[in-house]
Design a protein around this motif. Structure first.
Motif, PDB file in Angstrom:
ATOM      1  N   PHE A  37      54.603  24.069 119.055  1.00 56.86           N
ATOM      2  CA  PHE A  37      54.221  25.338 119.624  1.00 56.86           C
ATOM      3  C   PHE A  37      53.487  26.338 118.473  1.00 56.86           C
ATOM      4  N   TYR A  38      52.861  26.955 118.571  1.00 55.18           N
ATOM      5  CA  TYR A  38      51.796  27.441 117.701  1.00 55.18           C
ATOM      6  C   TYR A  38      51.285  29.468 118.478  1.00 55.18           C
ATOM      7  N   THR A  39      51.773  30.151 117.044  1.00 56.71           N
ATOM      8  CA  THR A  39      51.493  31.049 117.292  1.00 56.71           C
ATOM      9  C   THR A  39      50.627  31.803 116.262  1.00 56.71           C
ATOM     10  N   PRO A  40      49.876  32.107 116.276  1.00 57.90           N
ATOM     11  CA  PRO A  40      48.301  32.490 115.924  1.00 57.90           C
ATOM     12  C   PRO A  40      48.665  33.146 114.758  1.00 57.90           C
ATOM     13  N   PRO A  41      47.711  33.223 113.676  1.00 60.98           N
ATOM     14  CA  PRO A  41      48.708  33.869 112.335  1.00 60.98           C
ATOM     15  C   PRO A  41      47.730  35.201 112.781  1.00 60.98           C
ATOM     16  N   VAL A  42      47.429  35.923 113.742  1.00 62.46           N
ATOM     17  CA  VAL A  42      46.722  37.652 113.599  1.00 62.46           C
ATOM     18  C   VAL A  42      47.747  38.647 113.794  1.00 62.46           C
ATOM     19  N   THR A  43      47.381  39.497 112.180  1.00 62.02           N
ATOM     20  CA  THR A  43      48.291  40.699 112.644  1.00 62.02           C
ATOM     21  C   THR A  43      47.683  41.731 113.516  1.00 62.02           C
ATOM     22  N   GLY A  44      49.071  43.035 113.514  1.00 65.33           N
ATOM     23  CA  GLY A  44      48.026  43.611 114.647  1.00 65.33           C
ATOM     24  C   GLY A  44      47.528  43.693 116.394  1.00 65.33           C
ATOM     25  N   ILE A  45      48.454  43.102 116.590  1.00 63.90           N
ATOM     26  CA  ILE A  45      48.008  42.451 117.867  1.00 63.90           C
ATOM     27  C   ILE A  45      49.366  41.930 118.954  1.00 63.90           C
ATOM     28  N   ASP A  46      49.760  42.051 119.838  1.00 63.57           N
ATOM     29  CA  ASP A  46      50.856  41.083 120.893  1.00 63.57           C
ATOM     30  C   ASP A  46      50.173  39.344 119.868  1.00 63.57           C
ATOM     31  N   GLN A  47      51.284  38.955 119.525  1.00 64.07           N
ATOM     32  CA  GLN A  47      51.345  37.537 119.435  1.00 64.07           C
ATOM     33  C   GLN A  47      51.984  36.685 119.601  1.00 64.07           C
ATOM     34  N   THR A  48      50.864  35.583 120.845  1.00 67.04           N
ATOM     35  CA  THR A  48      52.347  35.274 121.810  1.00 67.04           C
ATOM     36  C   THR A  48      52.035  33.472 121.532  1.00 67.04           C
ATOM     37  N   CYS A  51      52.912  26.759 123.844  1.00 68.50           N
ATOM     38  CA  CYS A  51      53.230  25.810 124.297  1.00 68.50           C
ATOM     39  C   CYS A  51      52.936  24.691 124.391  1.00 68.50           C
ATOM     40  N   ARG A  52      52.048  23.190 123.736  1.00 68.23           N
ATOM     41  CA  ARG A  52      51.427  22.088 124.492  1.00 68.23           C
ATOM     42  C   ARG A  52      52.557  21.594 124.027  1.00 68.23           C
ATOM     43  N   SER A  53      52.629  20.432 125.716  1.00 67.19           N
ATOM     44  CA  SER A  53      53.060  19.743 126.359  1.00 67.19           C
ATOM     45  C   SER A  53      52.802  18.441 126.391  1.00 67.19           C
ATOM     46  N   ALA A  73      52.117  29.855 127.339  1.00 63.03           N
ATOM     47  CA  ALA A  73      51.693  30.583 126.808  1.00 63.03           C
ATOM     48  C   ALA A  73      53.430  30.960 126.277  1.00 63.03           C
ATOM     49  N   VAL A  74      54.010  30.779 127.263  1.00 63.16           N
ATOM     50  CA  VAL A  74      55.558  30.977 127.230  1.00 63.16           C
ATOM     51  C   VAL A  74      56.126  29.740 126.828  1.00 63.16           C
ATOM     52  N   PRO A  75      57.003  28.815 125.810  1.00 69.12           N
ATOM     53  CA  PRO A  75      57.526  28.325 125.673  1.00 69.12           C
ATOM     54  C   PRO A  75      58.522  27.645 126.819  1.00 69.12           C
TER      55      PRO A  75
END
Length: 82
Positions: A37-48, A51-53, A73-75
């Motif tokens: 699972f990965y969430t980009p470390p970006v502030t001020g925007i929607d963080q989706t 999930c890489r399987s 995009a959605v685990p």
């Protein structure tokens, strides 16, 4: 990922640890699914969270014969391996 083709299930598990999901491959073997699972470390925007399987297909002799990777995009709680 493809470096695992021809390697044993035991060697794969020693490297990755236990899979997140195990499914029947329909031919006497199994499919091992490992999720990251990965969430980009970006502030001020929607963080989706993504999930890489990584799916490794193991034959009845315990050897990796196919592998596949999916990015979603959605685990999911379960990965559709078909």
């Amino acid at each position: 990922m493809y470096v695992w083709l021809g390697e044993t299930k035991q060697k794969l598990l020693m490297s990755y640890g236990p899979p997140d999901q195990v499914s029947d491959d329909g031919a006497g073997g199994e499919i091992l699914v490992f999720k990251t699972f990965y969430t980009p470390p970006v502030t001020g925007i929607d963080q989706t969270t993504t999930c890489r399987s990584k799916m490794y297909f193991i034959n009845s002799n315990g050897v990796v014969y196919h592998c596949l990777s999916k990015l979603e995009a959605v685990p999911p709680s379960q990965v559709n391996v078909s």
